[in-house]
Write a protein that holds these residues in place. Sequence first.
Motif, short mmCIF file in Angstrom:
data_model
loop_
_atom_site.label_atom_id
_atom_site.label_comp_id
_atom_site.label_asym_id
_atom_site.label_seq_id
_atom_site.Cartn_x
_atom_site.Cartn_y
_atom_site.Cartn_z
N SER A 86 0.82 -1.21 0.00
CA SER A 86 0.00 0.00 0.00
C SER A 86 0.86 1.26 0.00
O SER A 86 0.51 2.26 -0.64
CB SER A 86 -0.94 0.00 1.20
OG SER A 86 -0.20 -0.10 2.42
N SER A 87 2.00 1.23 0.68
CA SER A 87 2.89 2.39 0.70
C SER A 87 3.49 2.65 -0.67
O SER A 87 3.66 3.80 -1.09
CB SER A 87 4.02 2.17 1.71
OG SER A 87 3.49 1.99 3.01
N ILE A 88 3.80 1.56 -1.38
CA ILE A 88 4.34 1.71 -2.73
C ILE A 88 3.31 2.36 -3.63
O ILE A 88 3.62 3.28 -4.41
CB ILE A 88 4.75 0.33 -3.29
CG1 ILE A 88 5.88 -0.26 -2.44
CG2 ILE A 88 5.17 0.43 -4.75
CD1 ILE A 88 6.20 -1.71 -2.77
N VAL A 89 2.05 1.92 -3.53
CA VAL A 89 0.99 2.49 -4.35
C VAL A 89 0.78 3.96 -4.00
O VAL A 89 0.64 4.82 -4.88
CB VAL A 89 -0.32 1.71 -4.16
CG1 VAL A 89 -1.46 2.35 -4.95
CG2 VAL A 89 -0.14 0.26 -4.56
N LYS A 90 0.76 4.27 -2.70
CA LYS A 90 0.51 5.64 -2.26
C LYS A 90 1.61 6.58 -2.74
O LYS A 90 1.33 7.67 -3.26
CB LYS A 90 0.42 5.67 -0.74
CG LYS A 90 -0.02 7.02 -0.16
CD LYS A 90 -0.16 6.94 1.35
CE LYS A 90 -1.23 5.94 1.75
NZ LYS A 90 -1.43 5.91 3.23
N ARG A 91 2.84 6.17 -2.60
CA ARG A 91 3.95 7.03 -3.02
C ARG A 91 4.02 7.15 -4.54
O ARG A 91 4.48 8.16 -5.07
CB ARG A 91 5.26 6.50 -2.46
CG ARG A 91 6.40 7.51 -2.53
CD ARG A 91 7.62 7.11 -1.73
NE ARG A 91 8.14 5.82 -2.14
CZ ARG A 91 8.05 4.71 -1.39
NH1 ARG A 91 7.47 4.75 -0.21
NH2 ARG A 91 8.54 3.56 -1.82
N HIS A 92 3.54 6.11 -5.23
CA HIS A 92 3.52 6.16 -6.69
C HIS A 92 2.64 7.31 -7.18
O HIS A 92 2.92 7.93 -8.22
CB HIS A 92 3.01 4.82 -7.23
CG HIS A 92 3.11 4.65 -8.70
ND1 HIS A 92 4.27 4.88 -9.40
CD2 HIS A 92 2.19 4.27 -9.63
CE1 HIS A 92 4.08 4.63 -10.69
NE2 HIS A 92 2.82 4.27 -10.86
N GLY A 93 1.55 7.58 -6.42
CA GLY A 93 0.75 8.77 -6.64
C GLY A 93 -0.10 8.78 -7.89
O GLY A 93 -0.52 9.86 -8.34
N LYS A 94 -0.39 7.64 -8.46
CA LYS A 94 -1.18 7.60 -9.68
C LYS A 94 -2.45 6.78 -9.52
O LYS A 94 -2.99 6.25 -10.48
CB LYS A 94 -0.35 7.05 -10.84
CG LYS A 94 0.86 7.92 -11.19
CD LYS A 94 1.64 7.34 -12.36
CE LYS A 94 2.85 8.21 -12.70
NZ LYS A 94 3.64 7.66 -13.83
N GLY A 95 -2.92 6.68 -8.28
CA GLY A 95 -4.11 5.89 -8.03
C GLY A 95 -3.79 4.41 -8.00
O GLY A 95 -2.62 4.01 -7.90
N PRO A 96 -4.80 3.57 -8.05
CA PRO A 96 -4.58 2.13 -7.98
C PRO A 96 -3.62 1.65 -9.07
O PRO A 96 -3.64 2.15 -10.19
CB PRO A 96 -5.97 1.54 -8.16
CG PRO A 96 -6.91 2.64 -7.74
CD PRO A 96 -6.24 3.91 -8.14
N VAL A 97 -2.83 0.68 -8.73
CA VAL A 97 -1.97 0.01 -9.70
C VAL A 97 -2.72 -1.19 -10.23
O VAL A 97 -3.20 -2.02 -9.45
CB VAL A 97 -0.63 -0.41 -9.06
CG1 VAL A 97 0.23 -1.17 -10.07
CG2 VAL A 97 0.11 0.81 -8.53
N GLU A 98 -2.84 -1.30 -11.54
CA GLU A 98 -3.68 -2.34 -12.13
C GLU A 98 -3.00 -3.01 -13.29
O GLU A 98 -2.22 -2.38 -14.03
CB GLU A 98 -5.01 -1.73 -12.60
CG GLU A 98 -6.00 -2.74 -13.14
CD GLU A 98 -7.38 -2.17 -13.38
OE1 GLU A 98 -8.30 -2.95 -13.71
OE2 GLU A 98 -7.55 -0.94 -13.23
N VAL A 99 -3.28 -4.28 -13.47
CA VAL A 99 -2.79 -5.04 -14.63
C VAL A 99 -3.91 -5.94 -15.13
O VAL A 99 -4.85 -6.26 -14.40
CB VAL A 99 -1.56 -5.91 -14.28
CG1 VAL A 99 -0.39 -5.06 -13.81
CG2 VAL A 99 -1.91 -6.96 -13.25
N THR A 100 -3.80 -6.35 -16.37
CA THR A 100 -4.70 -7.33 -16.97
C THR A 100 -3.84 -8.42 -17.59
O THR A 100 -2.80 -8.14 -18.18
CB THR A 100 -5.59 -6.70 -18.04
OG1 THR A 100 -6.38 -5.67 -17.43
CG2 THR A 100 -6.53 -7.72 -18.66
N ALA A 101 -4.27 -9.65 -17.44
CA ALA A 101 -3.49 -10.77 -17.96
C ALA A 101 -4.42 -11.82 -18.56
O ALA A 101 -5.58 -11.94 -18.15
CB ALA A 101 -2.64 -11.39 -16.87
N ASP A 102 -3.88 -12.56 -19.51
CA ASP A 102 -4.60 -13.66 -20.12
C ASP A 102 -3.86 -14.96 -19.84
O ASP A 102 -2.64 -14.97 -19.62
CB ASP A 102 -4.72 -13.48 -21.64
CG ASP A 102 -5.53 -12.25 -22.01
OD1 ASP A 102 -6.58 -12.03 -21.38
OD2 ASP A 102 -5.10 -11.51 -22.92
#
Length: 736
Positions: A566-582
Amino acid sequence: MSILGKPINRTDGWAKVSGAARYAAEHTLPGMAHAVLVTSTIPSGRVLRIDAGSAEQVPGLLLVMTHQNAPRLPDETRSGKVQPPIGRVLSLLQDDQVHYNNQPIGVVVADTLEHAREAAARLSVEYETAPAVLDFDEAKEHTHPPDKVLGEPADSARGNLQAGLLAGSARLDALYTTPYETHNPIEPHATVAAWDGGRLTLYDSTQYIKGVQRIVAQTLGIEPDQVTVLCPFTGGGFGCKGSVWSHVVLAAMAARQAGRPVKLVLDRNQMFGPVGTRPITAQRMKLAAMSDGRLTASSHDVLAYTSTIEDWIEPSALVTRMLYASPCQATTHRLARMNLGTPTFMRAPGEATGTFALEAALDELACQLGIDPVELRLRNYAEHDPEKNLPFSSKSLRQCYETGAERFGWSRRNPQPRSMRDGDKLVGYGMATATYPTRRSPAGASAAIDEEGHVRARSATQDLGTGTYTVMTQVAADALGVPVALVRFELGDSRMPEAPVSGGSTTVASVSSAVHAAATALRMKLIWIASADARSPLHGAIPDQVGVEDGWLYLKSEPAKRERMSSIVKRHGKGPVEVTADAAPGHEKEHYSMHAFGAVFVEVRVDEVLGEIRVPRVTGVYGVGRLLNQKTGYSQLMGGIVWGMGMALFEQTVYDKRNGRAVNGNLAEYHVPVNADVAQIDVLVVDEDEPHANPLGAKGIGEIGITGVAAALANAVYHATGKRIRHLPITLDKLL
């Protein structure tokens, strides 16, 4: 420690017990009207006239849609033929033809359900009747082979069958039959359709959200992205909701014509005909064996009914092709046309009916030879797939036999029929092999984590009550490395990443592979974000150097250097980190034959005077790869066993041979097991390493539980009474 396999409670449990879980028919929209499906009362002919005069007197009537005024569909789909086998030949009011009793011939829409029902009851329909085939014995006189059987040839042959039959010192030639059976999930088929300009939203009770989206769009001649399908919960399906049936498209057509949202729910009686059934089968088994029990030949000839509008085959002989080491073998599948609704997939289609014939025949052969039924199976154990000449990806069937026999107490069985008693009850022990193919389809998923550390995973799959919400939550938590309480898995929306039909026991193998891939990719993305951030304790690290634990990333060489995700996401400052995979299967099926296996042991007690059968206990032991949730998994296997009991002792749809109407088209007279019929069910899953089927090593379990049960019960009834019943269900009249 891994959360996979743990018997955690259903994540959707509270929603279900509190009533917050909303099923298709429970969705309400502003201005929503109610529709009633009108069905034919003849089995063959055409509709001459539908008089709506009396119906139009009902207050609140909005629409009577028949073949005379229904919207014309595109030329490509006007015949009703769309993408078999998931898309079926539909009855969409494009002509006046009637092919079976209970076929949709109209839709009545009104402001309330009561008004719609009253108006539908007032419709006066005139028909021109035509000859109909309604007797299976008559239909059997004219048969034809299907083009394919689940992608395989309709017939198969290896070795010299006739020579093999002659070589045996013991032979069996017997006919086994299974009846028409009807899916009766507690939730009937239901659809709510709403248009917004050229866009259509469907709340549909389905096993295949993406299939509904594509097939409805194709049928109506619009683009798939103009159709949104929503299905957060399905109240049971068992195969009947794996296809798109007429009522779904008719609801959309009625909503467009009425100019307002429309809800259409099938009556219980309408579950008998227009939405599929398990077809009646006649299966001829021939077996030959040496005196030591080794098979010299086997053949399995399957005859099943199909409708007059399309071919659908119950693939009962496929199981015989692979289960035992028979050097000479032949199998065939044939169809007989009848004026009944088209059959469809029903829990373990083919394997449920096929294992009844095969495993009952083996029991008869064991009795002829004086060999224990378990021992006979071991003497014909297939170390590799004899039909495909491929090794099995994994197979623990020997262990299932051994463990099941020990848990059940098989050694206490006196092999002589009618030799075991408990007071005035005859006691019988029976067993059979269970098996089902291990399949996997392409699937996609997304995974995201926000600044609070909450994780959301998504896929356009569906939960039929099997535990998909829960299992996918576990898979995501395990792959990402976070507490399961922080993960929310979402499904039931066609706008989410692609997922296949929930049929053929494929959901766990397919969707969990995609969820695992997405969560793993999200973990890798977080590591790279931290590695590129000079403020992070993980700065400069590469993924192999980073471990994960309870929502933390840490350096394996210096565990004290760690950081919350959560700290990594917060400091990243771009909202949720998201990926899509198949995730998709590779070429593994070119190298391995993939199946789950099991052994079923049953005790019955039969009243010698009345013929009443009771089943005090069943033991089922299975090798299904990695079980992802013990609680939901065991529940699935138990449910399959209960259904196998129903198949053996209760279930049969009875059609009136005069008009093709189901005379027991309701849950009062279509008998299924209830609590009083089910006593002790002992289920065990053995440890099994499955390295080839999918990344998680899981085999589907939704259908294997029913396989073998009907045969084990029939074998136990023979052991108890000395009467061999080859025609299901085993009812009192057949024993008296």
